[in-house]
Design a protein around this motif. Structure first.
Motif, PDB file in Angstrom:
ATOM      1  N   SER A   1       9.496   1.149  -4.311  1.00 32.11           N
ATOM      2  CA  SER A   1       8.293   1.811  -3.586  1.00 32.11           C
ATOM      3  C   SER A   1       8.542   2.248  -2.313  1.00 32.11           C
ATOM      4  CB  SER A   1       6.939   0.925  -3.770  1.00 32.11           C
ATOM      5  OG  SER A   1       7.197  -0.140  -2.853  1.00 32.11           O
TER       6      SER A   1
ATOM      7  N   THR B   1      -3.537   2.171 -10.647  1.00 36.39           N
ATOM      8  CA  THR B   1      -4.112   1.819  -9.396  1.00 36.39           C
ATOM      9  C   THR B   1      -2.843   1.939  -8.334  1.00 36.39           C
ATOM     10  OG1 THR B   1      -3.079  -0.353  -9.544  1.00 36.39           O
ATOM     11  CG2 THR B   1      -5.155  -0.189 -10.230  1.00 36.39           C
ATOM     12  N   THR B   2      -2.955   1.968  -7.104  1.00 41.60           N
ATOM     13  CA  THR B   2      -1.762   1.924  -6.097  1.00 41.60           C
ATOM     14  C   THR B   2      -0.873   0.963  -6.270  1.00 41.60           C
ATOM     15  OG1 THR B   2      -3.195   2.995  -4.380  1.00 41.60           O
ATOM     16  CG2 THR B   2      -1.113   2.319  -3.545  1.00 41.60           C
ATOM     17  N   GLU B   3      -1.190  -0.261  -6.552  1.00 38.08           N
ATOM     18  CA  GLU B   3      -0.344  -1.509  -6.586  1.00 38.08           C
ATOM     19  C   GLU B   3       0.710  -1.395  -8.006  1.00 38.08           C
ATOM     20  OE1 GLU B   3      -3.845  -1.704  -4.289  1.00 38.08           O
ATOM     21  OE2 GLU B   3      -3.830  -1.565  -6.293  1.00 38.08           O
TER      22      GLU B   3
ATOM     23  N   HIS C   1       6.182   4.418   1.619  1.00 31.76           N
ATOM     24  CA  HIS C   1       5.278   5.429   1.803  1.00 31.76           C
ATOM     25  C   HIS C   1       5.972   6.599   1.666  1.00 31.76           C
ATOM     26  CE1 HIS C   1       2.597   2.359   3.627  1.00 31.76           C
ATOM     27  NE2 HIS C   1       3.285   1.935   4.495  1.00 31.76           N
TER      28      HIS C   1
ATOM     29  N   GLY D   1       1.336   8.629  -6.329  1.00 35.19           N
ATOM     30  CA  GLY D   1       0.008   8.147  -6.036  1.00 35.19           C
ATOM     31  C   GLY D   1      -0.539   7.784  -7.416  1.00 35.19           C
ATOM     32  N   ALA D   2      -1.775   7.092  -7.341  1.00 29.31           N
ATOM     33  CA  ALA D   2      -2.528   6.786  -8.334  1.00 29.31           C
ATOM     34  C   ALA D   2      -2.941   8.050  -9.169  1.00 29.31           C
ATOM     35  CB  ALA D   2      -3.790   5.809  -7.963  1.00 29.31           C
TER      36      ALA D   2
ATOM     37  N   ASN E   1       0.790  -1.087   0.034  1.00 27.04           N
ATOM     38  CA  ASN E   1       0.084  -0.040   0.023  1.00 27.04           C
ATOM     39  C   ASN E   1       1.001   1.167  -0.014  1.00 27.04           C
ATOM     40  OD1 ASN E   1      -2.584   0.978  -0.146  1.00 27.04           O
ATOM     41  ND2 ASN E   1      -2.917   1.363   1.878  1.00 27.04           N
ATOM     42  N   HIS E   2       2.037   1.192  -0.724  1.00 27.23           N
ATOM     43  CA  HIS E   2       2.900   2.170  -0.808  1.00 27.23           C
ATOM     44  C   HIS E   2       2.425   3.506  -1.693  1.00 27.23           C
ATOM     45  CE1 HIS E   2       6.652   0.213   0.831  1.00 27.23           C
ATOM     46  NE2 HIS E   2       5.856   0.366   1.692  1.00 27.23           N
ATOM     47  N   GLU E   3       2.364   4.539  -1.345  1.00 29.70           N
ATOM     48  CA  GLU E   3       2.100   5.708  -2.116  1.00 29.70           C
ATOM     49  C   GLU E   3       2.931   5.819  -3.307  1.00 29.70           C
ATOM     50  OE1 GLU E   3       0.584   6.208   1.944  1.00 29.70           O
ATOM     51  OE2 GLU E   3       2.559   6.144   0.859  1.00 29.70           O
TER      52      GLU E   3
ATOM     53  N   ARG F   1      -0.128   5.147 -13.901  1.00 30.24           N
ATOM     54  CA  ARG F   1      -0.616   4.546 -12.411  1.00 30.24           C
ATOM     55  C   ARG F   1      -1.902   4.622 -12.099  1.00 30.24           C
ATOM     56  NH1 ARG F   1       2.124   5.546  -7.020  1.00 30.24           N
ATOM     57  NH2 ARG F   1       1.640   3.685  -5.977  1.00 30.24           N
TER      58      ARG F   1
END
Lengths: 113, 113
Positions: free
Chosen positions: B93, B70-72, B95, B51-52, B28-30, B68
């Motif tokens: 990746s 999605t976040t993933e 946070h 970010g997405a 869940n890294h931005e 990007r």
């Protein structure tokens, strides 16, 4: 583009010796300084992230210091072991809100048993 | 824990071909980024995303495209491969935050003939 310099480019030390190397970065607009350890055929792994002038971080036999006013960081390895052999990378993050890390070319450490 | 997953690990292309290098993270890294590693050059930032839906250029963006959605996921596209793009590519990746270390994938070794 920041200019991040690392020295020496490579060094060989005997097992048990202590060693240190340097990362130099522009002191203006400093935000954070990263150190990574990169073993051959693997991916870089984070050692430390330092943000404040005078910061000292330690992980086992490895420690790092930071001087943001003069733009340098030292990485120290106490009692080097063969498993410490790797390339050590530093990277500088410039300015608030910037997420662009600029990496140095690394210091390649070889520890001779 | 999967961490940062890159596919493929190896790829050989002919000049002019296009391809996509995949990068996925499950933390869940931005922040996500792509680097290339060339001998004597250190890690150089190609593109990054905070970010997405948000991407930006790094130091060496020419010839590459990212998105990007999605976040993933943060794929890197080579539009028309050139021999100068022969390199090892790393996805990373983290946070958001000045004290957050980068987590790297295992790399993709790409050769352009």
């Amino acid at each position: 583009i920041l200019n991040v310099e690392q020295s020496p480019q490579s060094l060989h030390v005997q097992e048990g010796d202590s060693t240190n190397f340097t990362c130099s970065f522009p002191s203006s607009n400093f935000y954070a300084l990263h150190w990574y350890r990169w073993e051959t055929a693997k991916s870089p792994e984070a050692l430390f992230v330092m943000t404040l002038n005078g910061d000292e971080k330690k992980k086992g036999r490895i420690s790092a210091t930071l001087n943001t006013k003069e733009g340098y960081s030292y990485l120290y390895i106490k009692g080097s072991q063969p498993e410490d052999s790797a390339t050590y990378l530093c990277a500088s993050l410039k300015g608030a809100g910037s997420y662009q890390l600029t990496f140095g070319k690394g210091t390649k450490l070889s520890v001779i048993p | 824990n999967a961490g940062v997953t890159q596919t493929p690990k190896f790829q050989v292309l002919k000049t002019g071909q296009s391809m996509t290098l995949q990068c996925a993270q499950d933390m869940n890294h931005e922040y996500m980024s792509w680097y290339r590693q060339d001998p004597g050059m250190g890690l150089r930032l190609i593109h990054y995303s905070v970010g997405a839906g948000i991407t930006d250029q790094g130091e060496v963006p020419n010839g590459y495209n990212v998105s990007r959605s999605t976040t993933e996921d943060f794929p890197l596209r080579l539009l028309s491969a050139a021999p100068s793009q022969t390199s090892v590519y790393f996805c990373a990746s983290s946070h958001r935050g000045r004290d957050q270390p980068q987590h790297f994938g295992d790399g993709t070794r790409l050769s352009i003939l």
